[in-house]
Design a protein around this motif. Structure first.
Motif, PDB file in Angstrom:
ATOM      1  N   HIS A 177      21.921  32.042  33.297  1.00  0.00           N
ATOM      2  CA  HIS A 177      23.270  32.596  33.250  1.00  0.00           C
ATOM      3  C   HIS A 177      24.214  31.793  34.138  1.00  0.00           C
ATOM      4  N   LEU A 178      23.691  31.284  35.242  1.00  0.00           N
ATOM      5  CA  LEU A 178      24.504  30.431  36.102  1.00  0.00           C
ATOM      6  C   LEU A 178      24.818  29.109  35.421  1.00  0.00           C
ATOM      7  N   GLU A 179      23.850  28.570  34.701  1.00  0.00           N
ATOM      8  CA  GLU A 179      24.072  27.322  33.972  1.00  0.00           C
ATOM      9  C   GLU A 179      25.236  27.475  33.002  1.00  0.00           C
ATOM     10  N   SER A 180      25.207  28.551  32.214  1.00  0.00           N
ATOM     11  CA  SER A 180      26.274  28.762  31.231  1.00  0.00           C
ATOM     12  C   SER A 180      27.612  29.037  31.911  1.00  0.00           C
ATOM     13  N   PHE A 181      27.580  29.743  33.046  1.00  0.00           N
ATOM     14  CA  PHE A 181      28.824  30.044  33.756  1.00  0.00           C
ATOM     15  C   PHE A 181      29.443  28.770  34.329  1.00  0.00           C
ATOM     16  N   PHE A 182      28.639  27.945  34.993  1.00  0.00           N
ATOM     17  CA  PHE A 182      29.166  26.703  35.566  1.00  0.00           C
ATOM     18  C   PHE A 182      29.645  25.741  34.484  1.00  0.00           C
ATOM     19  N   CYS A 183      28.994  25.764  33.338  1.00  0.00           N
ATOM     20  CA  CYS A 183      29.441  24.934  32.221  1.00  0.00           C
ATOM     21  C   CYS A 183      30.815  25.393  31.748  1.00  0.00           C
ATOM     22  N   ASP A 184      31.012  26.713  31.675  1.00  0.00           N
ATOM     23  CA  ASP A 184      32.308  27.261  31.271  1.00  0.00           C
ATOM     24  C   ASP A 184      33.389  26.905  32.290  1.00  0.00           C
ATOM     25  N   VAL A 185      33.047  26.977  33.579  1.00  0.00           N
ATOM     26  CA  VAL A 185      34.009  26.630  34.630  1.00  0.00           C
ATOM     27  C   VAL A 185      34.440  25.178  34.502  1.00  0.00           C
ATOM     28  N   GLU A 186      33.486  24.287  34.308  1.00  0.00           N
ATOM     29  CA  GLU A 186      33.804  22.861  34.199  1.00  0.00           C
ATOM     30  C   GLU A 186      34.659  22.560  32.975  1.00  0.00           C
ATOM     31  N   ASN A 187      34.446  23.300  31.904  1.00  0.00           N
ATOM     32  CA  ASN A 187      35.227  23.074  30.685  1.00  0.00           C
ATOM     33  C   ASN A 187      36.672  23.540  30.840  1.00  0.00           C
ATOM     34  N   ARG A 188      36.897  24.506  31.715  1.00  0.00           N
ATOM     35  CA  ARG A 188      38.223  25.086  31.866  1.00  0.00           C
ATOM     36  C   ARG A 188      39.032  24.482  33.012  1.00  0.00           C
ATOM     37  N   CYS A 189      38.391  23.690  33.864  1.00  0.00           N
ATOM     38  CA  CYS A 189      39.068  23.157  35.045  1.00  0.00           C
ATOM     39  C   CYS A 189      39.283  21.649  34.919  1.00  0.00           C
ATOM     40  N   ALA A 190      40.331  21.174  35.562  1.00  0.00           N
ATOM     41  CA  ALA A 190      40.628  19.742  35.527  1.00  0.00           C
ATOM     42  C   ALA A 190      39.552  18.971  36.281  1.00  0.00           C
ATOM     43  N   SER A 191      39.283  17.777  35.813  1.00  0.00           N
ATOM     44  CA  SER A 191      38.277  16.945  36.479  1.00  0.00           C
ATOM     45  C   SER A 191      38.764  16.551  37.871  1.00  0.00           C
ATOM     46  N   GLY A 192      37.816  16.383  38.779  1.00  0.00           N
ATOM     47  CA  GLY A 192      38.162  15.981  40.133  1.00  0.00           C
ATOM     48  C   GLY A 192      38.448  17.131  41.081  1.00  0.00           C
ATOM     49  N   THR A 193      38.448  18.381  40.581  1.00  0.00           N
ATOM     50  CA  THR A 193      38.682  19.536  41.443  1.00  0.00           C
ATOM     51  C   THR A 193      37.356  20.055  42.005  1.00  0.00           C
ATOM     52  N   THR A 194      37.440  20.921  42.994  1.00  0.00           N
ATOM     53  CA  THR A 194      36.238  21.479  43.630  1.00  0.00           C
ATOM     54  C   THR A 194      35.961  22.907  43.163  1.00  0.00           C
ATOM     55  N   THR A 195      36.516  23.286  42.015  1.00  0.00           N
ATOM     56  CA  THR A 195      36.368  24.673  41.557  1.00  0.00           C
ATOM     57  C   THR A 195      34.903  25.033  41.353  1.00  0.00           C
ATOM     58  N   ARG A 196      34.145  24.170  40.682  1.00  0.00           N
ATOM     59  CA  ARG A 196      32.727  24.466  40.447  1.00  0.00           C
ATOM     60  C   ARG A 196      31.989  24.600  41.777  1.00  0.00           C
ATOM     61  N   LEU A 197      32.261  23.719  42.711  1.00  0.00           N
ATOM     62  CA  LEU A 197      31.599  23.760  44.002  1.00  0.00           C
ATOM     63  C   LEU A 197      31.913  25.064  44.730  1.00  0.00           C
ATOM     64  N   ARG A 198      33.156  25.512  44.643  1.00  0.00           N
ATOM     65  CA  ARG A 198      33.529  26.769  45.305  1.00  0.00           C
ATOM     66  C   ARG A 198      32.778  27.949  44.701  1.00  0.00           C
ATOM     67  N   TYR A 199      32.606  27.938  43.389  1.00  0.00           N
ATOM     68  CA  TYR A 199      31.833  29.002  42.745  1.00  0.00           C
ATOM     69  C   TYR A 199      30.365  28.942  43.164  1.00  0.00           C
ATOM     70  N   VAL A 200      29.813  27.739  43.268  1.00  0.00           N
ATOM     71  CA  VAL A 200      28.414  27.599  43.694  1.00  0.00           C
ATOM     72  C   VAL A 200      28.239  28.207  45.086  1.00  0.00           C
ATOM     73  N   LYS A 201      29.128  27.866  46.006  1.00  0.00           N
ATOM     74  CA  LYS A 201      29.034  28.385  47.369  1.00  0.00           C
ATOM     75  C   LYS A 201      29.194  29.904  47.393  1.00  0.00           C
ATOM     76  N   LEU A 202      30.166  30.402  46.617  1.00  0.00           N
ATOM     77  CA  LEU A 202      30.406  31.845  46.573  1.00  0.00           C
ATOM     78  C   LEU A 202      29.189  32.597  46.047  1.00  0.00           C
ATOM     79  N   ILE A 203      28.643  32.148  44.914  1.00  0.00           N
ATOM     80  CA  ILE A 203      27.526  32.861  44.298  1.00  0.00           C
ATOM     81  C   ILE A 203      26.254  32.711  45.129  1.00  0.00           C
ATOM     82  N   ASP A 204      26.100  31.578  45.792  1.00  0.00           N
ATOM     83  CA  ASP A 204      24.947  31.415  46.679  1.00  0.00           C
ATOM     84  C   ASP A 204      25.009  32.413  47.833  1.00  0.00           C
ATOM     85  N   ARG A 205      26.183  32.576  48.431  1.00  0.00           N
ATOM     86  CA  ARG A 205      26.318  33.574  49.503  1.00  0.00           C
ATOM     87  C   ARG A 205      26.052  34.969  48.971  1.00  0.00           C
TER      88      ARG A 205
END
Length: 283
Positions: free
Chosen positions: A23-51
């Protein structure tokens, strides 16, 4: 951010206690498809969900944290700029600058209202450009701004501290238009929104007027200031509630939470500074 993740889980038919790495794989894939390249949005989600995952394990709701394998190789970019926001003194100076004054011409009246709405409600520049007069409610005891849905951002209502409403009221009274009209139309028009160039100039002039100097003098500084004050206020409310529950007495509501909520409504509450935050003071 958290709401977006929860909505993704709901569409997959799983909950916080049952989602897995797929489910995380599909979520991060969706995030990357919706966000501009070069941003840290995916990384912020990874940190948030890990916490979040570590917390759920700590409280016994999960046996393992599926976000751990995504978080291990994740690291913040070393060249990412530190966030800029106004310290309490500069924030107070900006609030004083934004207040309407006798003798203000139409342009200055508009500029003060723009600054008040960006800082008071924490709107993004695109949200201010799209705002309609009906979205800004400053009458009554609870001034607020309705922010329509834009892209992935859901519609929301933001409380507007009373101290930021006078310049907005002055602009509305000086620039009478139907409730369906744009709150801040482009100069010499009523049906085209103001664009980003004058918005940056308006905010830059306001920050320069209070002696604030930084690499970024755009509306982002005001949005980050709003976010910083809101987060600090939430921390203080949580501390007050902990004390209230621990002592189980109504006196704490009268002495702590009540006055604190009043301060927040007035835009006067500032919290403690956390590690990793950068406050840029007036020059």
């Amino acid at each position: 951010m958290f709401d977006r993740f929860v909505r993704h889980l709901v569409t997959r038919g799983v909950a916080l206690a049952t989602f897995g790495s797929e489910h995380l794989e599909s979520f991060f894939c969706d995030v990357e498809n919706r966000c501009a390249s070069g941003t840290t949005t995916r990384l912020r989600y990874v940190k948030l969900i890990d916490r979040l995952g570590r917390h759920l394990v700590d409280v016994g709701l999960r046996d393992s944290n599926p976000a751990a394998r995504f978080a291990r190789p994740a690291a913040w970019p070393e060249d990412e700029p530190e966030p800029l926001f106004l310290d309490p003194a500069a924030d107070a100076a900006l609030r004083a600058y934004a207040q309407a004054r006798r003798g203000d011409d139409a342009r200055l009246c508009r500029n003060r209202a723009v600054v008040a709405l960006l800082r008071g409600a924490g709107l993004a520049a695109a949200e201010l450009r799209a705002a309609r007069r009906r979205d800004i409610v400053i009458a009554g005891i609870r001034p607020q701004v309705r922010v329509p849905k834009q892209g992935a951002r859901l519609e929301r209502t933001v409380a507007l501290p009373a101290s930021w409403t006078p310049p907005i009221r002055a602009w509305q009274q000086a620039h009478t238009l139907p409730e369906s009209a744009l709150a801040f139309p482009a100069p010499r028009t009523d049906d085209k929104p103001i664009n980003d160039v004058p918005l940056r100039a308006i905010v830059g002039d306001a920050l320069d007027a209070i002696g604030f100097m930084a690499p970024d003098m755009s509306p982002r500084v005001l949005r980050k200031t709003f976010a910083r004050r809101w987060h600090a206020a939430q921390m203080r409310i949580e501390d007050a509630i902990v004390n209230l529950v621990a002592d189980n007495g109504r006196v704490h509501w009268a002495l702590i939470i009540g006055p604190l909520m009043t301060q927040i409504d007035k835009g006067e509450t500032f919290g403690r500074r956390g590690q990793g935050d950068t406050e840029v003071k007036r020059a």
